[in-house]
Design a protein around this motif. Structure first.
Motif, PDB file in Angstrom:
ATOM      1  N   GLY A  35      -0.849  22.419  38.706  1.00 52.66           N
ATOM      2  CA  GLY A  35      -0.433  23.626  39.405  1.00 52.66           C
ATOM      3  C   GLY A  35      -1.647  24.487  39.717  1.00 52.66           C
ATOM      4  N   ASP A  36      -1.409  25.540  40.486  1.00 50.37           N
ATOM      5  CA  ASP A  36      -2.492  26.469  40.810  1.00 50.37           C
ATOM      6  C   ASP A  36      -2.936  27.252  39.568  1.00 50.37           C
ATOM      7  OD1 ASP A  36       0.049  27.562  40.830  1.00 50.37           O
ATOM      8  OD2 ASP A  36      -0.171  28.583  42.736  1.00 50.37           O
ATOM      9  N   GLY A  37      -1.990  27.557  38.683  1.00 48.14           N
ATOM     10  CA  GLY A  37      -2.359  28.220  37.433  1.00 48.14           C
ATOM     11  C   GLY A  37      -3.169  27.276  36.563  1.00 48.14           C
TER      12      GLY A  37
ATOM     13  N   LEU B 117      -0.924  21.744  43.318  1.00 50.77           N
ATOM     14  CA  LEU B 117       0.274  22.271  43.969  1.00 50.77           C
ATOM     15  C   LEU B 117       0.217  23.797  43.929  1.00 50.77           C
ATOM     16  CD1 LEU B 117       2.858  19.773  42.404  1.00 50.77           C
ATOM     17  CD2 LEU B 117       1.393  19.488  44.421  1.00 50.77           C
TER      18      LEU B 117
ATOM     19  N   ASN C 227       1.915  27.043  44.479  1.00 46.79           N
ATOM     20  CA  ASN C 227       3.181  27.760  44.731  1.00 46.79           C
ATOM     21  C   ASN C 227       3.024  29.260  44.468  1.00 46.79           C
ATOM     22  OD1 ASN C 227       3.123  27.817  41.961  1.00 46.79           O
ATOM     23  ND2 ASN C 227       4.898  26.494  41.655  1.00 46.79           N
TER      24      ASN C 227
ATOM     25  N   VAL D 243       2.416  31.077  42.060  1.00 48.44           N
ATOM     26  CA  VAL D 243       2.892  31.664  40.790  1.00 48.44           C
ATOM     27  C   VAL D 243       2.704  30.659  39.650  1.00 48.44           C
ATOM     28  CG1 VAL D 243       4.724  33.283  41.532  1.00 48.44           C
ATOM     29  CG2 VAL D 243       5.241  30.836  41.321  1.00 48.44           C
ATOM     30  N   TYR D 244       2.867  31.141  38.429  1.00 51.45           N
ATOM     31  CA  TYR D 244       3.075  30.247  37.293  1.00 51.45           C
ATOM     32  C   TYR D 244       4.577  29.945  37.316  1.00 51.45           C
ATOM     33  CZ  TYR D 244      -1.396  31.620  35.041  1.00 51.45           C
ATOM     34  OH  TYR D 244      -2.713  31.841  34.731  1.00 51.45           O
ATOM     35  N   GLY D 245       4.935  28.782  37.825  1.00 50.51           N
ATOM     36  CA  GLY D 245       6.361  28.481  38.013  1.00 50.51           C
ATOM     37  C   GLY D 245       7.127  28.333  36.707  1.00 50.51           C
TER      38      GLY D 245
HETATM   39 MG   LIG Z   1       2.032  27.284  40.131  1.00 54.84          MG
END
Ligand SMILES: [Mg+2]
Ligand SMILES: Cc1ncc(C[n+]2csc(CCOP(=O)(O)OP(=O)(O)O)c2C)c(N)n1
Ligand code: SF4
Length: 269
Positions: free
Chosen positions: A114-116, A141, A143, A145-147
């Motif tokens: 993820g981006d985080g 990926l 998105n 945010v921290y999904g």
């Molecule tokens: Mg994310």
């Protein structure tokens, strides 16, 4: 013919029409989710599994691909792909992928993060892999945010974006600016390929699949590190419907994070 017989014929006709509406088959490497689908409605992350499966199948590399997955909503992609895989502590896939690639140099070794996971907690492993010019592929990926943990601000959150940790909207004066991973990674000398795609339209899905193909090809050609960032909808944490999430990507995400290739070289000079 009885009334019941005509009804049966009509129903059969309807079934035929529905069957004809199928537009895409399932890649062999994509594992059917028989126990139920874990992702929220409208989430784009599972599309990454489909795209990776399609690319590996086309390259004939399904048997020689090793995925290194991070903690996050993206973790569940591990169970969707019929390939060898490792799950690491949060943020550590580039370290793990380094070891795996050095032991199995003839395999395609890629991370999914993820981006985080890549840009905040995993910034150190990312920087190490970039500096050492590891011949791995990193797929991030984005998105915004921290999904998994409830939609906190990520390094990619947009100016003014409402998240659980920025309830009044992201304030750039207090939190800095969104990180442009594909552009930043392209500046490293040992990087062979860097691109950003999205899954918000069929055209962008196909373009992103092409980027993943190019990234894997660079690795197979032993050129250098390759990177693909993919903008993904997180309707759950964006508090938007799946359809409005597509609009948000087009109107807000893509203007901040333009799509395209930022580096594509056949030799590291
Ligand atoms: Mg994310
Ligand atoms: C060392 C460590 N720190 C924090 C966490 C908690 N945590 C799990 S997933 C996550 C963030 C995930 O966000 P991202 O990487 O963007 O992935 P997404 O869920 O959005 O796909 C965090 C902070 C953890 N599991 N381990
Ligand atoms: S929280 Fe967001 S990223 Fe996670 S599964 Fe749901 S929509 Fe996808």
């Amino acid at each position: 013919m009885s009334q019941g017989g005509r009804l049966e014929d009509a129903m059969n006709e309807e079934v035929k029409v529905v069957t004809k509406q199928r537009v895409a088959g399932r890649p062999k490497l994509l594992v059917p989710q028989i126990a139920g689908f874990i992702y929220c409605p409208g989430c784009h992350e599972p599309l990454a599994a489909r795209a990776i499966a399609e690319v590996l199948e086309k390259l004939g590399m399904g048997d020689r691909a090793i995925g290194v997955f991070d903690i996050g909503c993206n973790s569940f992609l591990l169970g969707m792909l019929d390939i060898d895989a490792v799950l690491t502590p949060h943020g550590r896939p580039p370290d793990m992928a380094t070891g795996v690639k050095r032991v199995y140099p003839d395999n395609i070794v890629f991370t999914v993060q993820g981006d985080g996971g890549l840009l905040s907690i995993g910034a150190d492993p990312l920087l190490g892999a970039l500096t050492r010019a590891e011949k791995i592929t990193i797929i991030m990926l984005n998105n915004a945010v921290y999904g998994t943990t409830g939609g906190q601000m990520a390094p990619t959150s947009l100016e003014g974006q409402v998240t659980t940790t920025t309830p009044n909207g992201r304030d750039l004066a207090r939190t800095g600016f969104p990180t442009h991973a594909a552009e930043m990674i392209a500046t490293f000398r040992g990087v062979a390929y860097s691109a950003r795609g999205a899954f918000n339209t069929p055209k962008n899905y196909m373009r992103t699949r092409k980027y993943i193909t190019s990234a894997f090809q660079k690795q197979m050609d032993n050129v250098g590190l390759s990177f693909v960032e993919i903008i993904c909808a997180c309707p759950e944490n964006w508090r938007l419907s799946p359809i409005d999430s597509l609009k948000w990507i087009e109107e807000k995400m893509i203007p901040e994070f333009p799509l395209g290739e930022f580096k594509n070289v056949d030799r590291i000079e």
